[in-house]
Enzyme design. Structure first.
Site, PDB file in Angstrom:
ATOM      1  N   LYS A  35      -1.822 -25.068  34.290  1.00 52.98           N
ATOM      2  CA  LYS A  35      -1.063 -26.799  33.710  1.00 52.98           C
ATOM      3  C   LYS A  35      -0.476 -27.376  33.187  1.00 52.98           C
ATOM      4  O   LYS A  35      -0.290 -26.537  32.474  1.00 52.98           O
ATOM      5  CB  LYS A  35      -2.423 -28.134  34.055  1.00 52.98           C
ATOM      6  N   TYR A 255      18.350 -40.317   7.939  1.00 60.31           N
ATOM      7  CA  TYR A 255      18.553 -42.196   8.192  1.00 60.31           C
ATOM      8  C   TYR A 255      18.277 -42.715   6.476  1.00 60.31           C
ATOM      9  O   TYR A 255      16.721 -41.616   6.360  1.00 60.31           O
ATOM     10  CB  TYR A 255      18.072 -42.585   9.262  1.00 60.31           C
TER      11      TYR A 255
END
Length: 359
Positions: A35, A255
């Protein structure tokens, strides 16, 4: 052209891990759980590396369809069953085996023309996500038996605490008790952890997941995994795309100029970030990668890049190879340092990343 970040899949390790699991569970039918894009390893890698699995277990019909269209002819198990009645047509077309866990699914199947050799009914033994409690399991097992649409009705469950033998024994007692009330004679119980915990859980079908990919289900089983020589299948690799040198050992990155203390005056910028699947939340002084085989600490992770301290690899240059996890760095180590889990890291791997398959 592509950024120099990619995944190497070791198909030999994949196949070998499956062989080791076969020896552990002996005669049990192995549903290889693939999965979530085979735990981030890609469904194609499962087709190539797990050819000797008895069957594949998936979560969504689209995964099953992909497997069929790419040559998988053995059984496929749909772990959550169907979500809508209309899906039954596809389930028949692509020869998919169902798990049912809710009374609305039982109702639809009873009133449909759907028939199958095997069907799995899920018992909620404490996980409290899917499945019937003991009383309703017996009720709906009988209802499904009366339809005469299924040759074999299998009891499935999921152990909620595989760190505890006591908990596992309690659930096994409940299952044995159910067997005295209805003639259940086929069982699908063990996942990776319970396979390692107790032979009692193996029985007719097992569902190895994380173990197939060379990862211990938890710290409790790391020693066993090492003893069995189960090895990682995936290696996430990249390269240094830039080098920065500074005049002092405290520098600001990214940043808002977040200040990070670095051990040397030289750092490498690696073409891998949280958009690729590497966790953003790291522990300075603990999270590391390998640059040309040398341990280098990760300082900062942004969307498409990361900054690494080159204190222990001063010879690094543009194009130097970087391993983020895999053959030499256990993904469970990365997960621990980033306060997450290997399952979550695998699930977050970008769909855009390139895969290479090594035989």
């Amino acid at each position: 052209m592509y950024r120099p970040v990619f995944i190497n899949i070791n198909l030999k390790n994949f196949s070998k891990n499956l062989s080791i699991i076969k020896k552990i569970v002996q005669n049990s039918f192995i549903w290889a759980v693939v999965k979530s894009n085979a735990y981030g390893h890609s469904l194609m890698s499962a087709i190539l590396g797990l050819k000797k699995a008895n069957g594949f277990a998936v979560l969504e019909i689209r995964e099953a369809i992909f497997l069929r269209k790419n040559g998988w002819k053995k059984p496929i198990l749909l772990l959550c069953g169907f979500f809508k009645k209309e899906e039954l047509e596809l389930i028949v077309k692509y020869r998919i085996t169902l798990v049912i866990h809710n009374k609305w699914q039982v109702k639809i199947l009873k009133n449909s023309s759907f028939i199958s050799e095997n069907i799995f009914i899920k018992l909620n033994s404490g996980m409290n996500r899917l499945g019937f409690d003991k009383k309703n399991f017996i009720k709906f097992w009988i209802e499904m038996k009366k339809t005469k649409k299924f040759s074999n009705i299998i009891l499935m469950t999921h152990f909620y605490n595989t760190n505890s033998k006591k908990s596992t024994k309690k659930i096994m007692y409940t299952i044995k008790n159910i067997s005295t009330k209805i003639p259940v004679n086929s069982f699908c119980l063990a996942n990776s952890a319970s396979m390692l915990l107790s032979k009692e859980t193996h029985l007719d079908f097992v569902r190895p997941g994380i173990l197939l990919y060379g990862v211990s289900p938890s710290k409790k089983f790391e020693k066993k995994v090492k003893q069995y020589k189960i090895k990682p299948v995936m290696t996430l690799q990249s390269e240094i795309i830039s080098i920065q040198e500074f005049s002092n050992i405290r520098k600001n990155f990214g940043y808002y100029n977040k200040e990070k203390k670095i051990k040397s005056r030289k750092v490498g910028i690696v073409a891998c970030g949280y958009n690729d699947g590497y966790p953003k939340k790291i522990r300075i002084g603990h999270s590391y990668c390998l640059v040309e085989g040398k341990k280098c600490f990760v300082i900062f992770v942004c969307m498409n890049m990361m900054v690494v301290d080159l204190q222990f690899c001063p010879q690094a240059s543009l194009g130097s190879k970087v391993e983020l996890w895999g053959e030499n760095i256990k993904i469970n180590e990365v997960a621990e340092f980033c306060q997450t889990s290997s399952y979550q890291i695998f699930s977050n791997i970008s769909k855009d990343i390139r895969y290479f398959y090594k035989k």
